[in-house]
Motif scaffolding. Structure first.
Motif: not given
Length: 179
Positions: A74, A98, A170-171, A173-178
C-alpha cells in the motif's frame, strides 16, 4: 554524515529511522532527486492516509508477514503514484487528471542511481523487493524505497516535493477507502 551527503539510501534510511524513533513520529517521508524513502510505524497511518488499522501489531516483526507485506504494498503504491504525479508535472508543467499523469509518467526514465541505491538498500537492510520498490524493517519501522522518475528536459522543478507528497497522500486515501 558522508553517506547522507552522497545520498546513499542506507545512510538516509538509518538516519530517518533514528529521527522517527527519537521523536516518536508515525511517518517520515524523504524525497531526493534519485529516490524516495518512507519510514513508518506499521499499524499507524502517521497522517499519511495509509491506514493499517485493525491489523495485529504482533505481526510487524516478521518481514514475511502478510500484514506487513500488505502495508508495504500500500505504501509503495501510494509513493509510486506520487512519483508519477511529480514526474508528469516536471516534464509538462501541468497536472490534468489521472490519465494525463499516467501517460506523461510512462515517458520518463527511472533514475539509474536510484535503482542502484535500491539494490544497496536491499543488501544493507536485508530487505525485500515489492513491485518497483523495496521494503525492510528497522527499529520497529517499515522502510520503503522507490527510485524516482526523471525527465531529460524538465519544464519545472519548483513544487515537485509538494506534488509528490500530495499524490502519495491522495493515493493512500484511495487505498484506505478500497480496503
Amino acid at each position: 554524515a558522508e553517506g547522507i551527503l552522497r545520498m546513499e539510501a542506507e545512510a538516509v534510511g538509518e538516519a530517518a529511522c533514528k529521527l522517527a524513533s527519537r521523536h516518536g513520529l508515525g511517518k517520515l517521508f524523504i524525497h531526493t532527486r534519485e529516490f524516495v524513502l518512507a519510514v513508518f510505524k506499521p499499524g499507524n497511518s502517521g497522517g499519511s492516509g495509509i491506514s493499517d488499522e485493525g491489523e495485529i501489531s504482533g505481526k510487524w516483526e516478521d518481514k514475511e508477514s502478510p500484514a506487513l507485506l500488505k502495508a508495504a504494498e500500500k505504501n509503495l503504491d501510494a509513493m509510486g503514484f506520487g512519483l508519477r504525479c511529480a514526474g508528469a508535472y516536471a516534464a509538462s508543467g501541468r497536472l490534468e487528471g489521472r490519465e494525463f499523469v499516467e501517460k506523461e509518467a510512462s515517458k520518463l526514465q527511472e533514475s539509474l542511481f536510484g535503482r542502484k541505491q535500491l539494490q544497496l538498500f536491499l543488501e544493507a537492510f536485508d530487505g525485500e523487493t515489492c513491485g518497483h520498490g523495496a521494503f525492510a524493517l528497522m527499529e520497529g519501522y517499515l522502510i520503503c524505497i522507490l527510485p524516482t522518475l526523471l525527465s531529460k528536459s524538465p519544464i519545472t522543478t519548483v513544487g515537485l516535493g509538494d506534488t509528490l507528497t500530495a499524490g502519495a497522500f491522495l493515493r493512500g486515501l484511495e487505498l484506505d477507502v478500497q480496503t
